[in-house]
Scaffold this motif. Sequence first.
Motif, short mmCIF file in Angstrom:
data_model
loop_
_atom_site.label_atom_id
_atom_site.label_comp_id
_atom_site.label_asym_id
_atom_site.label_seq_id
_atom_site.Cartn_x
_atom_site.Cartn_y
_atom_site.Cartn_z
N THR A 110 0.85 -1.18 0.00
CA THR A 110 0.00 0.00 0.00
C THR A 110 0.89 1.24 0.00
N GLY A 111 0.33 2.36 -0.41
CA GLY A 111 1.07 3.61 -0.38
C GLY A 111 1.13 4.18 1.02
N PRO A 112 2.16 4.97 1.32
CA PRO A 112 2.26 5.57 2.65
C PRO A 112 1.25 6.70 2.83
N ASP A 113 1.02 7.06 4.07
CA ASP A 113 0.10 8.15 4.39
C ASP A 113 0.87 9.47 4.38
N TRP A 114 0.67 10.27 3.33
CA TRP A 114 1.34 11.55 3.19
C TRP A 114 0.51 12.69 3.75
N GLY A 115 -0.44 12.38 4.63
CA GLY A 115 -1.38 13.39 5.11
C GLY A 115 -0.73 14.57 5.78
N ASP A 116 0.43 14.37 6.43
CA ASP A 116 1.09 15.47 7.13
C ASP A 116 2.12 16.18 6.27
N THR A 117 2.19 15.81 4.98
CA THR A 117 3.16 16.41 4.08
C THR A 117 2.46 17.45 3.21
N PRO A 118 2.75 18.75 3.38
CA PRO A 118 2.04 19.77 2.63
C PRO A 118 2.07 19.56 1.12
N LEU A 119 3.19 19.07 0.60
CA LEU A 119 3.34 18.94 -0.84
C LEU A 119 2.44 17.86 -1.43
N PHE A 120 2.16 16.79 -0.65
CA PHE A 120 1.42 15.66 -1.20
C PHE A 120 0.10 15.38 -0.49
N SER A 121 -0.27 16.22 0.45
CA SER A 121 -1.51 15.95 1.18
C SER A 121 -2.73 15.97 0.27
N HIS A 122 -2.64 16.67 -0.87
CA HIS A 122 -3.79 16.77 -1.77
C HIS A 122 -4.10 15.46 -2.47
N ILE A 123 -3.14 14.51 -2.50
CA ILE A 123 -3.41 13.22 -3.15
C ILE A 123 -3.72 12.13 -2.12
N ARG A 124 -3.87 12.52 -0.85
CA ARG A 124 -4.10 11.52 0.19
C ARG A 124 -5.35 10.69 -0.09
N GLY A 125 -6.40 11.33 -0.57
CA GLY A 125 -7.62 10.60 -0.87
C GLY A 125 -7.43 9.58 -1.97
N LYS A 126 -6.70 9.95 -3.02
CA LYS A 126 -6.45 9.01 -4.11
C LYS A 126 -5.61 7.82 -3.64
N VAL A 127 -4.62 8.11 -2.80
CA VAL A 127 -3.79 7.03 -2.28
C VAL A 127 -4.64 6.07 -1.44
N ALA A 128 -5.54 6.62 -0.64
CA ALA A 128 -6.40 5.79 0.20
C ALA A 128 -7.30 4.89 -0.65
N VAL A 129 -7.86 5.45 -1.73
CA VAL A 129 -8.70 4.65 -2.63
C VAL A 129 -7.86 3.56 -3.30
N PHE A 130 -6.69 3.92 -3.77
CA PHE A 130 -5.81 2.94 -4.41
C PHE A 130 -5.44 1.83 -3.43
N ASN A 131 -5.18 2.20 -2.18
CA ASN A 131 -4.83 1.20 -1.17
C ASN A 131 -5.96 0.20 -0.96
N GLU A 132 -7.20 0.69 -0.93
CA GLU A 132 -8.32 -0.24 -0.77
C GLU A 132 -8.42 -1.18 -1.96
#
Length: 262
Positions: A110-132
Amino acid sequence: MGDSFTAGIGDPEPRSPGGIRGWADRIAEELSAGRRDFAYANLAVSGLVMRQILDQQLGPAVALKPDLVTLSAGGNDLVFHRSDPDRLAAMLDAGVGMLSATGATIVLFTGPDWGDTPLFSHIRGKVAVFNENIRTIAARHNGVIADLWTLRQLSDPQMWDPDRLHFSPLGHHTIAAMVLDTLDVTHSLLPLQPKPLPVGSWRDNRAGDVVWFANYLLPWLVRRVRPGGDGVPLAAKRPQPGPVVPSAGPLPAPLVQPRSVG
């Protein structure tokens, strides 16, 4: 199989092919201890997207008749190309099906949780969907999930390379331990204590230098003199299976007892 994550970018080691080590090498070092019949290949190439990884690495991986395969793909698609996670999952599903047909144990990341990273926080939702989607694919093909999303240690900045894209040596070490634990393999990796690379013989080191020059330094130099060159290696890190660290003497006592994989 994979991209820069599997190749080991962020974990420099002059004695390793390409001058990088990484979590995959660290796992192979543990699995190979005391096993003369162990061989390890790493087909990863930095910068590849999902389709390139499957097109370039799937055939060679199947041809090796592996017992264990790790596959990490899709990160570059999500980070740099804003790809649709469901379409990525459809491609991944087909590839994992081919790998599963070999009878090998398949490890998916699975992809890591970049939620606390300002540069990549905008793709957190996509990463979560991909992980599922990845979890569904693993369940469908009896694969194993190496779960970077829930690996809370990765929230520590020390786990990351200064580029904030790749993992540091400590990060690669931590991921290697997690994967071995997930596979239920006893190992000698201790938390927050990365192990040094075992020492090979002078002859072994010279052979490694030749591989490094042909696959990494020479292509890097060629691209540097061309306009727009990016310096990304085009060759697989370890295209042919072989010893992780060729031994200069008798093999050490076994450190791990890998589980049987089918």
